[in-house]
Design a protein around this motif. Sequence first.
Motif, short mmCIF file in Angstrom:
data_model
loop_
_atom_site.label_atom_id
_atom_site.label_comp_id
_atom_site.label_asym_id
_atom_site.label_seq_id
_atom_site.Cartn_x
_atom_site.Cartn_y
_atom_site.Cartn_z
N ILE A 73 0.85 -1.20 0.00
CA ILE A 73 0.00 0.00 0.00
C ILE A 73 0.88 1.24 0.00
O ILE A 73 1.83 1.33 0.78
N VAL A 74 0.54 2.19 -0.87
CA VAL A 74 1.14 3.52 -0.85
C VAL A 74 0.00 4.48 -0.53
O VAL A 74 -0.93 4.63 -1.31
N PHE A 103 -5.55 -2.87 8.04
CA PHE A 103 -4.56 -2.94 6.96
C PHE A 103 -4.02 -4.35 6.74
O PHE A 103 -3.17 -4.55 5.88
N GLN A 104 -4.53 -5.32 7.50
CA GLN A 104 -4.33 -6.74 7.24
C GLN A 104 -2.86 -7.16 7.09
O GLN A 104 -2.53 -7.99 6.24
N GLN A 105 -2.00 -6.56 7.90
CA GLN A 105 -0.57 -6.86 7.91
C GLN A 105 0.12 -6.59 6.58
O GLN A 105 1.14 -7.18 6.26
N LYS A 106 -0.42 -5.65 5.82
CA LYS A 106 0.18 -5.28 4.54
C LYS A 106 1.33 -4.31 4.76
O LYS A 106 1.23 -3.38 5.58
N PRO A 107 2.42 -4.49 4.02
CA PRO A 107 3.49 -3.49 4.06
C PRO A 107 3.00 -2.20 3.41
O PRO A 107 2.19 -2.24 2.47
N MET A 108 3.51 -1.09 3.92
CA MET A 108 2.98 0.20 3.50
C MET A 108 4.08 1.26 3.46
O MET A 108 4.96 1.28 4.31
N LEU A 109 3.97 2.15 2.48
CA LEU A 109 4.75 3.38 2.43
C LEU A 109 3.78 4.50 2.75
O LEU A 109 2.78 4.67 2.05
N LEU A 110 4.06 5.22 3.82
CA LEU A 110 3.21 6.33 4.25
C LEU A 110 3.82 7.65 3.80
O LEU A 110 5.01 7.89 4.02
N LYS A 139 6.84 0.46 6.22
CA LYS A 139 8.19 0.20 5.73
C LYS A 139 8.98 1.49 5.50
O LYS A 139 10.20 1.45 5.35
N GLY A 140 8.28 2.61 5.43
CA GLY A 140 8.94 3.89 5.22
C GLY A 140 7.92 5.00 5.25
O GLY A 140 6.72 4.76 5.12
N GLU A 160 16.88 17.16 -4.14
CA GLU A 160 17.13 16.57 -2.82
C GLU A 160 15.91 15.79 -2.32
O GLU A 160 16.06 14.71 -1.72
N LEU A 161 14.73 16.31 -2.56
CA LEU A 161 13.51 15.62 -2.13
C LEU A 161 13.24 14.39 -2.98
O LEU A 161 12.84 13.34 -2.46
N GLU A 162 13.49 14.50 -4.27
CA GLU A 162 13.33 13.34 -5.16
C GLU A 162 14.30 12.23 -4.75
O GLU A 162 13.92 11.06 -4.67
N GLN A 163 15.53 12.61 -4.45
CA GLN A 163 16.53 11.62 -4.03
C GLN A 163 16.13 10.97 -2.70
O GLN A 163 16.28 9.77 -2.53
N ALA A 164 15.60 11.75 -1.78
CA ALA A 164 15.19 11.20 -0.48
C ALA A 164 14.08 10.17 -0.65
O ALA A 164 14.13 9.09 -0.04
N LEU A 165 13.07 10.46 -1.47
CA LEU A 165 12.00 9.49 -1.69
C LEU A 165 12.52 8.27 -2.44
O LEU A 165 12.18 7.13 -2.08
N ASN A 166 13.35 8.47 -3.44
CA ASN A 166 13.93 7.34 -4.18
C ASN A 166 14.74 6.43 -3.26
O ASN A 166 14.71 5.21 -3.41
N GLN A 167 15.43 7.00 -2.30
CA GLN A 167 16.21 6.20 -1.35
C GLN A 167 15.29 5.34 -0.49
O GLN A 167 15.57 4.16 -0.25
N ILE A 168 14.21 5.92 -0.03
CA ILE A 168 13.24 5.17 0.78
C ILE A 168 12.66 4.02 -0.04
O ILE A 168 12.61 2.88 0.43
#
Length: 174
Positions: A73-74, A103-110, A139-140, A160-168
Motif C-alpha cells: 500500500i502507498v 490494513f491486514q498486515q500489509k506493508p505500507m509506504l506512508l 516500511k517507510g 534533494e527531495l526526489e533523491q530522499a523518496l527514491n532512497q526510501i
Amino acid sequence: MKKILAFGGSSSRNSINKQLAIYAAGLFENATVEILDLNDYDMPVFSVDREREDGIHPLAKAFYAQIGQADFIVLSLAEHNGAYSAAFKNILDWASRIDAKTFQQKPMLLLATSPGARGGASVLDIATKRFPFQGAEVKGSFSLPSFYDNFKDGKIVTPELEQALNQIVSNITL
C-alpha cells in the motif's frame, strides 16, 4: 508481479496527496498499480447506532477487500487541522468494524504533503505511530513540504527531495 494499492487520504477531486501517492507508487519496479479514489467510498458518518441498525456499510466491505487484495500500500495522507481528513477517518472507522487490523498486515509506504512548509508532518507522525496497531507494516515514510513548489508535471522537481523518496523506495523490497 506485485500489486500496489495507491491512494490519497483526501476526498478532493484534485488531491495533491493522491498525486503524490501515484507518483511514489510508480517508482517501484515490477509492480502493477491500482489507484483508489476515496470518493468511491462515500458513506454516512460512522456511528454504532447506524451499524447496529443497518450493518457494516457495503462500501466499507469493498474498501477492506481492496486492502486485502493488495501486496503493498502507498498511502499519502491529507492533513486537516493536524490530523486525518474526515473522509479518510470515516472510511477507516467503518472498515475497522470488519477487523481492527484494517490494513491486514500489509506493508505500507506512508506519505503526506501539503501546500505548507511542514508537508503534513503532523498527520504523518500520527499515522506512523497508529497504523501498526491497525495492521500496517510501515516500511517507510516521507513528507513532501510545499507541494506546489516541489511537485510539478506529475513529479517531484526538487532534486534533494526526489533523491530522499527514491532512497526510501529503494530500501523497500516488494
